[in-house]
Scaffold this motif. Structure first.
Motif, PDB file in Angstrom:
ATOM      1  N   ASP A 152       0.906  -1.327  -0.095  1.00  0.00           N
ATOM      2  CA  ASP A 152       0.022  -0.049  -0.117  1.00  0.00           C
ATOM      3  C   ASP A 152       0.908   1.195   0.119  1.00  0.00           C
ATOM      4  OD1 ASP A 152      -2.191  -1.695   0.007  1.00  0.00           O
ATOM      5  OD2 ASP A 152      -2.203  -1.465   2.329  1.00  0.00           O
ATOM      6  N   LEU A 153       1.947   1.092   0.748  1.00  0.00           N
ATOM      7  CA  LEU A 153       2.792   2.287   0.794  1.00  0.00           C
ATOM      8  C   LEU A 153       3.565   2.663  -0.658  1.00  0.00           C
ATOM      9  CD1 LEU A 153       4.492   2.068   4.487  1.00  0.00           C
ATOM     10  CD2 LEU A 153       3.392   4.074   3.533  1.00  0.00           C
ATOM     11  N   SER A 154       3.890   1.544  -1.101  1.00  0.00           N
ATOM     12  CA  SER A 154       4.636   1.709  -2.386  1.00  0.00           C
ATOM     13  C   SER A 154       3.688   2.335  -3.550  1.00  0.00           C
ATOM     14  CB  SER A 154       5.126   0.139  -2.863  1.00  0.00           C
ATOM     15  OG  SER A 154       5.938  -0.200  -1.880  1.00  0.00           O
ATOM     16  N   GLY A 155       2.379   1.644  -3.730  1.00  0.00           N
ATOM     17  CA  GLY A 155       1.592   2.135  -4.894  1.00  0.00           C
ATOM     18  C   GLY A 155       0.450   2.845  -4.096  1.00  0.00           C
ATOM     19  N   GLY A 156       0.325   3.429  -3.119  1.00  0.00           N
ATOM     20  CA  GLY A 156      -0.910   3.985  -2.589  1.00  0.00           C
ATOM     21  C   GLY A 156      -1.338   5.596  -3.497  1.00  0.00           C
ATOM     22  N   GLN A 157      -0.215   6.308  -3.200  1.00  0.00           N
ATOM     23  CA  GLN A 157      -0.577   7.568  -3.956  1.00  0.00           C
ATOM     24  C   GLN A 157      -0.810   7.416  -5.509  1.00  0.00           C
ATOM     25  OE1 GLN A 157       2.180  10.682  -2.747  1.00  0.00           O
ATOM     26  NE2 GLN A 157       2.047  10.102  -0.693  1.00  0.00           N
ATOM     27  N   VAL A 158      -0.013   6.384  -5.997  1.00  0.00           N
ATOM     28  CA  VAL A 158      -0.226   6.295  -7.521  1.00  0.00           C
ATOM     29  C   VAL A 158      -1.406   5.966  -7.925  1.00  0.00           C
ATOM     30  CG1 VAL A 158       0.559   5.219  -9.639  1.00  0.00           C
ATOM     31  CG2 VAL A 158       2.336   6.237  -8.068  1.00  0.00           C
ATOM     32  N   LEU A 159      -2.017   4.727  -7.028  1.00  0.00           N
ATOM     33  CA  LEU A 159      -3.093   4.069  -7.344  1.00  0.00           C
ATOM     34  C   LEU A 159      -4.410   5.209  -6.966  1.00  0.00           C
ATOM     35  CD1 LEU A 159      -2.719   0.647  -6.140  1.00  0.00           C
ATOM     36  CD2 LEU A 159      -2.785   1.154  -8.467  1.00  0.00           C
ATOM     37  N   GLY A 160      -4.108   6.048  -5.803  1.00  0.00           N
ATOM     38  CA  GLY A 160      -5.092   6.848  -5.533  1.00  0.00           C
ATOM     39  C   GLY A 160      -5.276   7.923  -6.820  1.00  0.00           C
ATOM     40  N   LYS A 161      -4.397   8.347  -7.354  1.00  0.00           N
ATOM     41  CA  LYS A 161      -4.465   9.391  -8.425  1.00  0.00           C
ATOM     42  C   LYS A 161      -5.064   8.692  -9.739  1.00  0.00           C
ATOM     43  CE  LYS A 161      -0.461  12.178  -7.293  1.00  0.00           C
ATOM     44  NZ  LYS A 161       0.764  12.790  -7.514  1.00  0.00           N
ATOM     45  N   ILE A 162      -4.896   7.548  -9.871  1.00  0.00           N
ATOM     46  CA  ILE A 162      -5.514   6.667 -11.045  1.00  0.00           C
ATOM     47  C   ILE A 162      -6.848   6.260 -10.674  1.00  0.00           C
ATOM     48  CG2 ILE A 162      -5.557   4.407 -12.121  1.00  0.00           C
ATOM     49  CD1 ILE A 162      -2.621   4.062 -11.937  1.00  0.00           C
ATOM     50  N   SER A 207     -13.734  14.844  -8.076  1.00  0.00           N
ATOM     51  CA  SER A 207     -13.112  16.292  -8.043  1.00  0.00           C
ATOM     52  C   SER A 207     -12.297  16.581  -7.124  1.00  0.00           C
ATOM     53  CB  SER A 207     -14.339  17.252  -8.275  1.00  0.00           C
ATOM     54  OG  SER A 207     -15.102  16.959  -6.994  1.00  0.00           O
ATOM     55  N   SER A 208     -12.295  15.566  -5.963  1.00  0.00           N
ATOM     56  CA  SER A 208     -11.630  15.790  -4.790  1.00  0.00           C
ATOM     57  C   SER A 208     -11.007  14.322  -4.292  1.00  0.00           C
ATOM     58  CB  SER A 208     -12.359  16.339  -3.591  1.00  0.00           C
ATOM     59  OG  SER A 208     -13.577  15.560  -2.974  1.00  0.00           O
ATOM     60  N   LYS A 209     -10.448  14.309  -3.184  1.00  0.00           N
ATOM     61  CA  LYS A 209      -9.757  13.026  -2.584  1.00  0.00           C
ATOM     62  C   LYS A 209     -10.823  12.299  -1.712  1.00  0.00           C
ATOM     63  CE  LYS A 209      -4.970  14.355  -3.232  1.00  0.00           C
ATOM     64  NZ  LYS A 209      -3.667  14.565  -2.423  1.00  0.00           N
ATOM     65  N   GLU A 210     -12.054  12.995  -1.479  1.00  0.00           N
ATOM     66  CA  GLU A 210     -13.146  12.145  -0.720  1.00  0.00           C
ATOM     67  C   GLU A 210     -13.489  10.953  -1.260  1.00  0.00           C
ATOM     68  OE1 GLU A 210     -15.949  14.894   1.539  1.00  0.00           O
ATOM     69  OE2 GLU A 210     -16.288  15.533  -0.600  1.00  0.00           O
ATOM     70  N   PHE A 239      -8.211   5.418   1.750  1.00  0.00           N
ATOM     71  CA  PHE A 239      -7.340   4.426   1.919  1.00  0.00           C
ATOM     72  C   PHE A 239      -5.978   4.533   1.233  1.00  0.00           C
ATOM     73  CE2 PHE A 239      -5.982   0.435  -0.324  1.00  0.00           C
ATOM     74  CZ  PHE A 239      -5.779  -0.306   0.680  1.00  0.00           C
ATOM     75  N   PHE A 240      -5.724   5.211   0.371  1.00  0.00           N
ATOM     76  CA  PHE A 240      -4.516   5.275  -0.618  1.00  0.00           C
ATOM     77  C   PHE A 240      -3.490   6.270   0.205  1.00  0.00           C
ATOM     78  CE2 PHE A 240      -7.704   4.496  -3.801  1.00  0.00           C
ATOM     79  CZ  PHE A 240      -7.204   3.266  -4.127  1.00  0.00           C
ATOM     80  N   TYR A 241      -3.803   7.110   1.238  1.00  0.00           N
ATOM     81  CA  TYR A 241      -2.866   7.947   1.723  1.00  0.00           C
ATOM     82  C   TYR A 241      -2.699   7.835   3.024  1.00  0.00           C
ATOM     83  CZ  TYR A 241      -4.252  10.270  -2.483  1.00  0.00           C
ATOM     84  OH  TYR A 241      -4.586  10.350  -3.968  1.00  0.00           O
ATOM     85  N   PHE A 242      -1.553   7.957   3.434  1.00  0.00           N
ATOM     86  CA  PHE A 242      -1.072   7.705   4.966  1.00  0.00           C
ATOM     87  C   PHE A 242      -0.657   9.101   5.623  1.00  0.00           C
ATOM     88  CE2 PHE A 242      -0.810   3.786   2.648  1.00  0.00           C
ATOM     89  CZ  PHE A 242      -0.809   2.794   3.898  1.00  0.00           C
ATOM     90  N   PRO A 243      -1.335   9.967   6.108  1.00  0.00           N
ATOM     91  CA  PRO A 243      -1.022  11.450   6.504  1.00  0.00           C
ATOM     92  C   PRO A 243       0.025  11.269   7.665  1.00  0.00           C
ATOM     93  CG  PRO A 243      -3.223  10.556   7.323  1.00  0.00           C
ATOM     94  CD  PRO A 243      -2.813   9.645   6.207  1.00  0.00           C
ATOM     95  N   SER A 244       0.139  10.316   8.547  1.00  0.00           N
ATOM     96  CA  SER A 244       1.171  10.090   9.518  1.00  0.00           C
ATOM     97  C   SER A 244       2.625   9.606   9.043  1.00  0.00           C
ATOM     98  CB  SER A 244       0.846   9.367  10.563  1.00  0.00           C
ATOM     99  OG  SER A 244      -0.386   9.723  11.225  1.00  0.00           O
ATOM    100  N   VAL A 245       2.553   9.641   7.749  1.00  0.00           N
ATOM    101  CA  VAL A 245       3.968   8.907   7.435  1.00  0.00           C
ATOM    102  C   VAL A 245       4.425   9.953   6.109  1.00  0.00           C
ATOM    103  CG1 VAL A 245       4.970   7.190   5.804  1.00  0.00           C
ATOM    104  CG2 VAL A 245       3.424   6.453   7.227  1.00  0.00           C
ATOM    105  N   SER A 246       5.414  10.731   6.508  1.00  0.00           N
ATOM    106  CA  SER A 246       5.964  11.902   5.708  1.00  0.00           C
ATOM    107  C   SER A 246       6.734  11.428   4.629  1.00  0.00           C
ATOM    108  CB  SER A 246       6.623  12.840   6.602  1.00  0.00           C
ATOM    109  OG  SER A 246       7.730  12.124   7.186  1.00  0.00           O
ATOM    110  N   SER A 247       7.565  10.504   4.555  1.00  0.00           N
ATOM    111  CA  SER A 247       8.297   9.857   3.528  1.00  0.00           C
ATOM    112  C   SER A 247       8.140   8.370   3.346  1.00  0.00           C
ATOM    113  CB  SER A 247       9.796  10.226   3.634  1.00  0.00           C
ATOM    114  OG  SER A 247      10.467   9.637   2.956  1.00  0.00           O
ATOM    115  N   PRO A 248       7.157   7.891   2.536  1.00  0.00           N
ATOM    116  CA  PRO A 248       6.959   6.497   2.448  1.00  0.00           C
ATOM    117  C   PRO A 248       8.249   5.542   2.387  1.00  0.00           C
ATOM    118  CG  PRO A 248       5.397   7.721   1.195  1.00  0.00           C
ATOM    119  CD  PRO A 248       6.312   8.826   1.578  1.00  0.00           C
TER     120      PRO A 248
END
Length: 271
Positions: free
Chosen positions: A146-156, A164-167, A171-180
């Protein structure tokens, strides 16, 4: 035994001693197969549909609920404690938020999952009770994936669904992890420090392979469920959609999935 042998060599043929390296080697073929399931190919092509995403969220919720229940219960276990990062990694609350966004406040009544998802959850709860060290395999394959592909899959997903938003994409985002990348290095280091006997290590490697197989079964069952639901909806449409099904898209979606679940023989498993 074959898993243990394949895990001892990295891509250059040299022996690797780190557990993370051995898991990566042992699951290489399974990883490729998981990426080539129809559901994941849809993701790679940017063709994920809202219905696909909704049923995937339902299954992910059941899987992570079981995993995190067992991680919490075994937090002090010597094999679990080094990789226990609930604040940084927990996904259940994020999935609950996403499900509420798409299904409304009574989303719990609308969560429908196939048999493979139930089997996955059942397996997690079983090893949590009997062999907590095997949770290492599932936590590693799920969270680091999830950390490896999360943000990319979230954008896809956002682009494919035209959101129109990230609502609905928490699931794809880890706000407490500053650098995956840095966090993954920390996680691997902690995991490699876990003291396991050779027998326990072999069991963890076998369980990592099983984790991928369980995921593949979930993806395949979800696709079958969706295919049957689509065929059923088409048949009803040909007869007389107004007379057969209520006009609400949510009700049509739920009824279609119920028919699909019954058709492919989904059973509820006691956890």
């Amino acid at each position: 035994m074959d898993t243990m042998k394949s895990a001892r060599k990295n891509e250059t043929g040299e022996v690797g001693s780190d557990l993370s390296e051995q898991i990566k080697a042992a699951t290489k073929d399974n990883h490729v197969r998981a990426e080539n399931t129809q559901l994941m190919l849809s993701y790679q092509k940017g063709e994920i549909t809202l219905v696909q995403y909704k049923v995937l969220l339902c299954s992910l919720y059941e899987i992570y609920r079981a995993l995190e229940d067992e991680m919490d219960r075994n937090a002090s276990h010597p094999a679990v404690a080094p990789i226990y990062f609930p604040q940084e990694l927990s996904r259940v609350e994020s999935l609950e938020s996403d499900l509420e966004h798409f299904f409304g406040s009574e989303w719990r009544k609308r969560v429908i999952v196939p048999a493979a998802t139930q089997r996955y959850g059942q397996r997690l709860r079983q090893i949590g009770r009997e062999n907590p060290e095997l949770l290492v395999a599932h936590a590693y394959t799920r969270y680091l994936g999830d950390l490896s592909g999360g943000q990319v899959l979230g954008k896809i997903t956002q682009k494919s669904l035209g959101l129109s938003s990230k609502e609905g994409l928490s699931f794809f985002y880890f706000p407490s992890v500053s650098s995956p990348n840095r966090f993954k290095q920390l996680y691997r280091s902690r995991m490699n420090s876990i003291e396991l006997t050779e027998k326990e290590k072999a069991a963890v490697l076998e369980e990592a392979v099983q984790a991928f197989e369980l995921n593949i079964q979930v993806f395949d069952d979800l696709q079958k469920m969706l295919s049957v639901a689509t065929e059923t909806a088409d048949q009803h449409k040909d007869r007389s959609p107004a007379a057969v099904l209520p006009s609400s898209p949510i009700v049509q979606f739920t009824v279609g999935l119920c028919v699909a679940l019954a058709t492919i023989g989904v059973g509820m498993y006691a956890l």
